[in-house]
Scaffold this motif. Structure first.
Motif, mmCIF file in Angstrom:
data_model
loop_
_atom_site.group_PDB
_atom_site.id
_atom_site.type_symbol
_atom_site.label_atom_id
_atom_site.label_comp_id
_atom_site.label_asym_id
_atom_site.label_seq_id
_atom_site.Cartn_x
_atom_site.Cartn_y
_atom_site.Cartn_z
ATOM 1 N N ILE A 84 51.000 46.121 34.476
ATOM 2 C CA ILE A 84 52.232 46.322 35.246
ATOM 3 C C ILE A 84 53.038 45.025 35.320
ATOM 4 N N THR A 85 52.311 43.923 35.533
ATOM 5 C CA THR A 85 53.004 42.630 35.591
ATOM 6 C C THR A 85 53.690 42.310 34.268
ATOM 7 N N TYR A 86 52.988 42.566 33.172
ATOM 8 C CA TYR A 86 53.563 42.309 31.854
ATOM 9 C C TYR A 86 54.797 43.174 31.612
ATOM 10 N N GLY A 122 26.061 33.329 37.998
ATOM 11 C CA GLY A 122 26.886 32.474 37.132
ATOM 12 C C GLY A 122 27.696 33.275 36.135
ATOM 13 N N GLY A 123 27.133 34.315 35.557
ATOM 14 C CA GLY A 123 27.874 35.139 34.598
ATOM 15 C C GLY A 123 29.041 35.873 35.239
ATOM 16 N N ALA A 124 28.879 36.378 36.442
ATOM 17 C CA ALA A 124 29.966 37.077 37.135
ATOM 18 C C ALA A 124 31.109 36.126 37.444
ATOM 19 N N GLN A 125 30.716 34.869 37.870
ATOM 20 C CA GLN A 125 31.750 33.876 38.152
ATOM 21 C C GLN A 125 32.545 33.521 36.902
ATOM 22 N N GLU A 126 31.865 33.415 35.753
ATOM 23 C CA GLU A 126 32.548 33.108 34.490
ATOM 24 C C GLU A 126 33.524 34.231 34.111
ATOM 25 N N GLU A 127 33.115 35.482 34.300
ATOM 26 C CA GLU A 127 34.029 36.594 34.013
ATOM 27 C C GLU A 127 35.257 36.556 34.903
ATOM 28 N N GLU A 128 35.053 36.201 36.182
ATOM 29 C CA GLU A 128 36.188 36.102 37.097
ATOM 30 C C GLU A 128 37.152 35.001 36.673
ATOM 31 N N GLN A 129 36.566 33.851 36.207
ATOM 32 C CA GLN A 129 37.416 32.758 35.744
ATOM 33 C C GLN A 129 38.200 33.152 34.491
ATOM 34 N N GLU A 130 37.536 33.857 33.579
ATOM 35 C CA GLU A 130 38.247 34.295 32.378
ATOM 36 C C GLU A 130 39.373 35.267 32.724
ATOM 37 N N ARG A 131 39.129 36.138 33.699
ATOM 38 C CA ARG A 131 40.175 37.073 34.110
ATOM 39 C C ARG A 131 41.361 36.334 34.719
ATOM 40 N N GLU A 132 41.062 35.339 35.564
ATOM 41 C CA GLU A 132 42.144 34.562 36.154
ATOM 42 C C GLU A 132 42.915 33.803 35.079
ATOM 43 N N ALA A 133 42.196 33.257 34.080
ATOM 44 C CA ALA A 133 42.874 32.535 32.998
ATOM 45 C C ALA A 133 43.787 33.473 32.202
ATOM 46 N N LEU A 134 43.324 34.694 31.972
ATOM 47 C CA LEU A 134 44.131 35.655 31.238
ATOM 48 C C LEU A 134 45.393 36.023 32.015
ATOM 49 N N MET A 135 45.229 36.221 33.339
ATOM 50 C CA MET A 135 46.398 36.511 34.166
ATOM 51 C C MET A 135 47.370 35.346 34.189
ATOM 52 N N LEU A 136 46.831 34.120 34.233
ATOM 53 C CA LEU A 136 47.690 32.939 34.206
ATOM 54 C C LEU A 136 48.467 32.847 32.883
ATOM 55 N N LYS A 137 47.778 33.186 31.797
ATOM 56 C CA LYS A 137 48.442 33.158 30.487
ATOM 57 C C LYS A 137 49.587 34.164 30.425
ATOM 58 N N HIS A 138 49.358 35.390 30.940
ATOM 59 C CA HIS A 138 50.421 36.389 30.964
ATOM 60 C C HIS A 138 51.590 35.930 31.819
ATOM 61 N N LEU A 139 51.275 35.322 32.965
ATOM 62 C CA LEU A 139 52.329 34.849 33.843
ATOM 63 C C LEU A 139 53.149 33.750 33.176
ATOM 64 N N GLN A 140 52.462 32.860 32.453
ATOM 65 C CA GLN A 140 53.174 31.793 31.736
ATOM 66 C C GLN A 140 54.074 32.371 30.642
ATOM 67 N N GLU A 141 53.596 33.404 29.968
ATOM 68 C CA GLU A 141 54.439 34.034 28.949
ATOM 69 C C GLU A 141 55.682 34.669 29.559
ATOM 70 N N VAL A 142 55.517 35.312 30.739
ATOM 71 C CA VAL A 142 56.647 35.957 31.382
ATOM 72 C C VAL A 142 57.662 34.934 31.856
ATOM 73 N N LEU A 143 57.164 33.831 32.478
ATOM 74 C CA LEU A 143 58.062 32.807 33.015
ATOM 75 C C LEU A 143 58.533 31.842 31.964
ATOM 76 N N LEU A 194 60.663 43.944 31.332
ATOM 77 C CA LEU A 194 61.860 44.603 31.849
ATOM 78 C C LEU A 194 62.845 43.600 32.425
ATOM 79 N N ALA A 195 62.292 42.566 33.079
ATOM 80 C CA ALA A 195 63.172 41.524 33.609
ATOM 81 C C ALA A 195 63.907 40.816 32.489
ATOM 82 N N GLY A 196 63.221 40.539 31.363
ATOM 83 C CA GLY A 196 63.886 39.918 30.220
ATOM 84 C C GLY A 196 64.960 40.807 29.624
#
Length: 325
Positions: free
Chosen positions: A110-112, A33-54, A117-119
């Protein structure tokens, strides 16, 4: 398309994780359960960065993915009502132990950076567009300025042409007026002007009218000019400028056209009457001419007898112009 695909790849697993959140909290155990929670937090963080970029607004689903504390309290109360004999059995906690926020991975960095750079590239493109607009405007203004300069040059040429035509017309008019109103003598015409001018100014006015100051070439022209001036100014005696001077060298008298004067009609003091003794002193009002030296370099003719007198060139006198016929 790549950004949309990446957004879908991140959002769909997130939504699936939310739909199975309650059942997973009861089934998963300890470390899994703890590993799954860390994976979800990582995905949420990536989603947040993507939302900021877009530039997308943040979704409300990731505000409390694990449920509110009140929901957790209700579940624990239901478990307590099952009996005291179940208290010995450990109930898996639905709240995982707090863990530090995972650091962004190199892919996230790199994504950030690529997003930033795109902006910057978009901003630079806008600057290039504005610069192109300014360059176009500068080219148009330069072209307009060149056309204005050409128009000014054409106008200046036209004005100069008109001035030359006017000058020719004035000279022709002056010549005709001199020959119609003045004295015609051979191939010359003489016209008296009753304006007071210095010798140089009088010459300039005669030239503007198509002639010059009078230049009697011989004794015949001199006598004809004398009769004309005596008739025009009688009964008075006025000095009248001629086109004769010795400004170049003292005693070297020239006409205005540069030719040397071949004869003179200088004023001489009156001779004593017969039977009287000559006076040693000259008459103060009629001395022999020329007598001014370097101070009097221009010649004027007396209107009563036609004699020549030297005067200061700046003295303002009548003048007589000569025109070709």
């Amino acid at each position: 398309m790549q950004a949309a695909w990446l957004l879908g790849a991140l959002v769909v697993p997130q939504l699936l994780g939310f739909s199975h959140g309650a059942r997973g909290e009861r089934e998963w155990e300890g470390g899994w359960g703890g590993a799954q929670e860390e994976e979800q937090e990582r995905e949420a963080l990536m989603l947040k960065h993507l939302q900021e970029v877009l530039g997308l607004p943040a979704t409300r689903g990731d505000e409390n993915p694990e449920g509110t504390p009140e929901d957790k309290g209700v579940l624990e109360t239901d478990e307590d009502h099952k009996g005291e004999d179940e208290e010995a059995t450990p109930i898996p906690s639905s709240s995982p132990s707090p863990s530090p926020s995972p650091s962004p991975t190199p892919e996230d960095t790199i994504t950030y950076i690529l997003g930033r750079l795109a902006g910057l590239d978009a901003g630079l493109h806008q600057l290039h567009v504005r610069l192109h607009v300014l360059d176009t405007r500068v080219v148009e203004l330069t072209k307009g300025l060149r056309q204005l300069r050409e128009a000014v040059g054409d106008t200046r040429d036209a004005v100069q042409t008109l001035q030359e035509a006017q000058s020719r017309a004035e000279r022709e008019h002056g010549r005709l007026e001199g020959c119609l109103k003045g004295l015609r003598l051979g191939h010359k015409c003489f016209l008296l002007s009753r304006d007071f001018e210095a010798q140089a100014a009088a010459q300039a006015r005669c030239v503007a009218r198509g002639g010059s100051l009078a230049q009697p070439a011989d004794r015949q022209q001199m006598e004809a000019l004398t009769r004309y001036l005596r008739t025009a100014l009688a009964p008075y005696n006025w000095p009248v400028w001629l086109g004769v001077h010795d400004r170049r060298a003292e005693g070297l008298y020239l006409f205005e056209n540069g030719q040397r004067v071949s004869f003179f009609a200088w004023h001489r003091a009156p001779l004593p009457e017969p039977g009287t003794e000559p006076s040693a002193a000259l008459h103060p009002l009629s001395p022999n001419q020329p007598n001014g030296g370097a101070l009097e370099n221009c010649v004027a003719q007396a209107s009563d007898d036609g004699s020549w007198w030297d005067h200061d060139c700046e003295r303002r006198l009548y003048y007589v112009c000569e025109f070709p016929f």
